[in-house]
Design a protein around this motif. Structure first.
Motif, PDB file in Angstrom:
ATOM      1  N   VAL A  46       0.841  -0.770   0.372  1.00  0.00           N
ATOM      2  CA  VAL A  46       0.053   0.073   0.601  1.00  0.00           C
ATOM      3  C   VAL A  46       0.527   1.458   0.287  1.00  0.00           C
ATOM      4  N   ALA A  47       2.133   1.005   1.150  1.00  0.00           N
ATOM      5  CA  ALA A  47       2.748   2.545   0.896  1.00  0.00           C
ATOM      6  C   ALA A  47       3.523   2.192  -0.530  1.00  0.00           C
ATOM      7  N   VAL A  48       3.708   1.971  -0.986  1.00  0.00           N
ATOM      8  CA  VAL A  48       4.508   1.626  -2.452  1.00  0.00           C
ATOM      9  C   VAL A  48       3.241   2.213  -2.999  1.00  0.00           C
ATOM     10  N   GLY A  49       2.202   1.939  -3.163  1.00  0.00           N
ATOM     11  CA  GLY A  49       1.729   2.475  -4.436  1.00  0.00           C
ATOM     12  C   GLY A  49       0.956   4.001  -3.886  1.00  0.00           C
ATOM     13  N   GLU A  50       0.962   3.630  -2.745  1.00  0.00           N
ATOM     14  CA  GLU A  50       0.595   5.350  -2.562  1.00  0.00           C
ATOM     15  C   GLU A  50       1.465   6.536  -3.205  1.00  0.00           C
ATOM     16  N   ARG A  51       3.799   5.920  -3.253  1.00  0.00           N
ATOM     17  CA  ARG A  51       3.866   6.493  -3.172  1.00  0.00           C
ATOM     18  C   ARG A  51       4.163   6.241  -4.644  1.00  0.00           C
ATOM     19  N   LEU A  52       4.389   5.633  -5.340  1.00  0.00           N
ATOM     20  CA  LEU A  52       3.888   5.486  -6.770  1.00  0.00           C
ATOM     21  C   LEU A  52       2.921   6.404  -7.547  1.00  0.00           C
ATOM     22  N   THR A  53       1.589   6.530  -6.281  1.00  0.00           N
ATOM     23  CA  THR A  53       0.301   7.595  -7.314  1.00  0.00           C
ATOM     24  C   THR A  53       1.164   9.094  -6.578  1.00  0.00           C
ATOM     25  N   ALA A  54       2.150   9.540  -5.841  1.00  0.00           N
ATOM     26  CA  ALA A  54       2.639  10.250  -5.739  1.00  0.00           C
ATOM     27  C   ALA A  54       3.137  11.202  -6.801  1.00  0.00           C
ATOM     28  N   ALA A  55       4.370   9.579  -7.054  1.00  0.00           N
ATOM     29  CA  ALA A  55       5.254   9.940  -7.715  1.00  0.00           C
ATOM     30  C   ALA A  55       4.170  10.432  -9.239  1.00  0.00           C
ATOM     31  N   GLN A  56       4.106   9.655  -9.988  1.00  0.00           N
ATOM     32  CA  GLN A  56       3.239   9.713 -11.001  1.00  0.00           C
ATOM     33  C   GLN A  56       2.177  11.085 -11.163  1.00  0.00           C
ATOM     34  N   THR A  57       1.884  12.126  -9.833  1.00  0.00           N
ATOM     35  CA  THR A  57       1.288  12.826  -9.591  1.00  0.00           C
ATOM     36  C   THR A  57       2.516  14.053 -10.032  1.00  0.00           C
ATOM     37  N   ALA A  58       3.669  14.183  -8.968  1.00  0.00           N
ATOM     38  CA  ALA A  58       4.331  14.782  -9.256  1.00  0.00           C
ATOM     39  C   ALA A  58       4.872  15.033 -10.403  1.00  0.00           C
ATOM     40  N   ALA A  59       5.168  13.804 -11.673  1.00  0.00           N
ATOM     41  CA  ALA A  59       5.691  14.120 -12.624  1.00  0.00           C
ATOM     42  C   ALA A  59       4.252  14.577 -13.633  1.00  0.00           C
ATOM     43  N   ARG A  60       3.333  14.662 -13.750  1.00  0.00           N
ATOM     44  CA  ARG A  60       2.317  14.996 -14.332  1.00  0.00           C
ATOM     45  C   ARG A  60       2.386  16.487 -14.039  1.00  0.00           C
ATOM     46  N   GLU A  61       2.614  16.899 -12.303  1.00  0.00           N
ATOM     47  CA  GLU A  61       2.809  18.443 -12.538  1.00  0.00           C
ATOM     48  C   GLU A  61       4.018  19.212 -12.907  1.00  0.00           C
ATOM     49  N   ALA A  62       5.187  18.400 -12.720  1.00  0.00           N
ATOM     50  CA  ALA A  62       6.327  18.358 -13.456  1.00  0.00           C
ATOM     51  C   ALA A  62       6.136  18.793 -15.351  1.00  0.00           C
ATOM     52  N   ALA A  63       5.644  17.832 -15.896  1.00  0.00           N
ATOM     53  CA  ALA A  63       5.549  18.099 -17.099  1.00  0.00           C
ATOM     54  C   ALA A  63       4.769  19.277 -17.162  1.00  0.00           C
ATOM     55  N   GLY A  64       3.506  19.358 -16.874  1.00  0.00           N
ATOM     56  CA  GLY A  64       2.748  20.997 -17.354  1.00  0.00           C
ATOM     57  C   GLY A  64       3.888  21.744 -16.710  1.00  0.00           C
ATOM     58  N   LEU A  65       4.088  21.595 -15.341  1.00  0.00           N
ATOM     59  CA  LEU A  65       5.057  22.900 -15.161  1.00  0.00           C
ATOM     60  C   LEU A  65       6.434  22.945 -16.271  1.00  0.00           C
ATOM     61  N   ALA A  66       6.563  22.050 -16.706  1.00  0.00           N
ATOM     62  CA  ALA A  66       7.848  22.220 -18.248  1.00  0.00           C
ATOM     63  C   ALA A  66       7.086  22.706 -19.168  1.00  0.00           C
ATOM     64  N   ALA A  67       5.895  22.049 -19.371  1.00  0.00           N
ATOM     65  CA  ALA A  67       5.001  23.051 -21.108  1.00  0.00           C
ATOM     66  C   ALA A  67       4.528  24.619 -20.921  1.00  0.00           C
ATOM     67  N   ARG A  68       4.369  24.734 -19.617  1.00  0.00           N
ATOM     68  CA  ARG A  68       4.141  25.841 -19.719  1.00  0.00           C
ATOM     69  C   ARG A  68       5.831  27.257 -19.259  1.00  0.00           C
ATOM     70  N   SER A  69       6.290  26.278 -19.131  1.00  0.00           N
ATOM     71  CA  SER A  69       8.051  27.023 -18.982  1.00  0.00           C
ATOM     72  C   SER A  69       8.707  27.141 -20.187  1.00  0.00           C
ATOM     73  N   ALA A  70       8.175  26.283 -21.054  1.00  0.00           N
ATOM     74  CA  ALA A  70       8.460  25.867 -22.713  1.00  0.00           C
ATOM     75  C   ALA A  70       7.604  27.361 -23.778  1.00  0.00           C
ATOM     76  N   GLY A  71       6.272  27.265 -23.556  1.00  0.00           N
ATOM     77  CA  GLY A  71       5.604  28.197 -23.533  1.00  0.00           C
ATOM     78  C   GLY A  71       6.139  29.706 -23.367  1.00  0.00           C
ATOM     79  N   VAL A  72       6.082  30.259 -21.902  1.00  0.00           N
ATOM     80  CA  VAL A  72       6.670  30.953 -21.503  1.00  0.00           C
ATOM     81  C   VAL A  72       8.655  31.533 -22.388  1.00  0.00           C
ATOM     82  N   ALA A  73       9.366  30.455 -23.023  1.00  0.00           N
ATOM     83  CA  ALA A  73      10.341  30.694 -22.824  1.00  0.00           C
ATOM     84  C   ALA A  73       9.803  31.215 -24.378  1.00  0.00           C
TER      85      ALA A  73
END
Length: 253
Positions: free
Chosen positions: A22-49
């Motif tokens: 369960v702990a691994v699943g929670e960490r995986l979910t959190a990692a996936q969420t962080a990855a999506r947020e990072a991808a969105g931030l990267a996309a936004r940063s690329a647009g700003v750039a």
């Protein structure tokens, strides 16, 4: 008892494994969420750039245009200052005045050719290039007196000198107009009075020059009350006022 102990150990291990899963699943979910947020931030940063790069290019282009307009405007302002006499480098003569100064020089040159005949080369006209406020107007005249090598102002000329200097200027102006008016001819010239201020020798010289003008095809009219003119002008129109205030004309040819 040993079987019961093994069963309990197995249950604890299963629970621990399930908890770890369960702990691994929670960490995986959190990692996936962080990855999506990072991808969105990267996309936004690329647009700003990208937008920043485009804005930088537009700014550079606008700056180049401003510099070009400034250079062109500088030339226009310079010409405008010269035309209006507002130049900061000491060139204070308006363009229209400068053109008149240039044309006046040509008239003076033509007038001096006549004046040399009238004055026996004793007088010469010059444009005032600095005195009496000519720096602002550039259109004042001076007279060089060859007899004393002194420069005189026109106000010091005698009546006779004033007359033939004025006549020389008028004839010089007529010569310039004829030479530059596209073939327009000034065929008629009237000279009104002034002959009485001339000495006999100068009067003869002036009349001789007028006769030369007439021989070149011009019609020269002289308005005068000087009696000596009668013997030097062949064709005359006499105007006499009668007692009834009416005038009569007599033509002599």
């Amino acid at each position: 008892e040993d079987g019961i102990a093994d069963t309990v150990a197995t249950d604890e291990a299963r629970e621990q494994a399930e908890a770890a899963l369960v702990a691994v699943g929670e960490r995986l979910t959190a990692a996936q969420t962080a990855a999506r947020e990072a991808a969105g931030l990267a996309a936004r940063s690329a647009g700003v750039a990208q937008r920043a790069g485009s804005a930088r290019e537009a700014l550079a282009a606008a700056s180049a245009q401003v510099r070009a307009v400034g250079e062109d405007a500088g030339v226009v302002v310079r010409v405008a200052d010269l035309a209006t006499g507002r130049s900061a480098d000491g060139e204070r003569v308006q363009l229209s005045t400068y053109v008149l100064m240039w044309r006046l020089d040509a008239v003076i040159d033509a007038a001096n050719a006549r004046l040399a005949l009238f004055s026996g080369s004793e007088l010469e006209l010059q444009r005032d290039r600095g005195a009496r406020g000519a720096r602002k107007t550039g259109l004042d005249l001076l007279v060089l007196d060859r007899r004393t090598d002194q420069v005189r102002v026109p106000e010091t000329l005698s009546g006779g000198e004033t007359f033939f200097v004025s006549l020389a200027l008028a004839l010089g102006l007529a010569d310039i107009v004829m030479g530059e008016a596209g073939g327009v001819q000034m065929e008629t010239l009237f000279i009104d009075e002034g002959f009485g201020s001339l000495d006999p020798e100068t009067l003869e010289t002036v009349v001789r020059e007028i006769g030369r003008l007439a021989e070149s095809g011009r019609t020269v009219g002289i308005v005068s009350h000087v009696g000596d003119m009668k013997s030097q002008i062949a064709e005359q129109i006499h105007v006499r006022r009668g007692a009834d205030a009416r005038s009569t004309l007599t033509v002599t040819a």
